[in-house]
Design an enzyme around this catalytic site. Structure first.
Site, PDB file in Angstrom:
ATOM      1  CB  ALA A  85       1.439  -6.541   3.643  1.00  0.00           C
ATOM      2  CG  ASP A  86      -3.097  -2.547   3.313  1.00  0.00           C
ATOM      3  OD1 ASP A  86      -2.128  -2.525   4.103  1.00  0.00           O
ATOM      4  OD2 ASP A  86      -4.123  -1.854   3.482  1.00  0.00           O
ATOM      5  CG  PHE A  87       2.056  -1.366   4.308  1.00  0.00           C
ATOM      6  CD1 PHE A  87       3.394  -1.268   4.643  1.00  0.00           C
ATOM      7  CD2 PHE A  87       1.189  -1.998   5.186  1.00  0.00           C
ATOM      8  CE1 PHE A  87       3.873  -1.789   5.840  1.00  0.00           C
ATOM      9  CE2 PHE A  87       1.658  -2.518   6.397  1.00  0.00           C
ATOM     10  CZ  PHE A  87       3.005  -2.419   6.723  1.00  0.00           C
TER      11      PHE A  87
END
Length: 211
Positions: A85-87
């Site tokens: 995931a990028d968050f």
């Protein structure tokens, strides 16, 4: 993906390159990819036009959006192929603290604490970091379309707030990566990062190509 890290999160201030790295890691590990979606927040354009008026609805919309994304992936077989995931959900509270008034932040925090207690923690967080000056220049050079009205002052405050947040972060193993001398879109530097990930042994480690 190594069984040691079934759920990897890439984080860092706006414009530092976390989404591009998350995509590449997911492709490399043949894992599922979960991306933040600011374009789906209906309040964001209004926030850019009037930050004081629309900060709270913008943050609440982001919170519920990210919760839905994480809940949709929380299936029994979630980690069979791994997830990148990028968050990190905690970053939502970081932005809220920076942008909301004291009363608004207190209201937001009550909701946040009630809604996020049962979410899975990452096996590894990779935090991309750079100096505020480097970040401002990098965003100017690349003209990111999703950062149309984020001023230099906010970018600098975000970089400093991320640094302070991850200095205290202890919820998952953390790899701090200084990107000022890295070109992670290039195979050689990406391979260096992969090797650094595989060699991690501690709860908190640092990677700087210049070292």
């Amino acid at each position: 993906m190594s069984r040691q890290y079934r759920y990897i999160v890439v984080e860092g201030p706006s414009g530092v390159g976390k989404t591009a790295l998350a995509r590449r890691l997911a492709e490399h590990y043949q894992s599922r990819l979960l991306l933040d979606a600011p374009e789906d927040n209906p309040f964001l354009p209004r926030f850019y036009a009037d930050p004081q008026r629309y900060a709270l609805p913008t943050q609440l919309a982001f919170l519920f959006q990210r919760l839905r994304q994480l809940e949709e992936t929380a299936q029994p077989d979630l980690f069979d192929s791994g997830l990148v995931a990028d968050f990190l959900l905690e970053k939502d509270a970081l932005f809220a603290e920076l942008l909301l008034s004291n009363d608004e932040y207190s209201l937001y925090l009550d909701l946040y604490q009630k809604l996020t207690s049962n979410l899975p923690q990452p096996d590894l967080v990779i935090c991309l970091q750079a100096s505020p000056n480097w970040l401002v220049e990098h965003v100017r050079r690349h003209n990111y379309p999703h950062l149309p009205q984020v001023g230099d002052g906010l970018l600098r405050r975000l970089a400093q707030r991320y640094s302070s947040f991850f200095y205290r972060y202890q919820d998952a193993p953390l790899l701090m990566v200084n990107v000022e001398h890295l070109q992670l879109e290039q195979d050689a530097d990406f391979a260096l990062l992969l090797r650094r990930i595989n060699e991690m042994r501690g709860q908190r480690e640092f990677f700087n190509k210049g070292d």
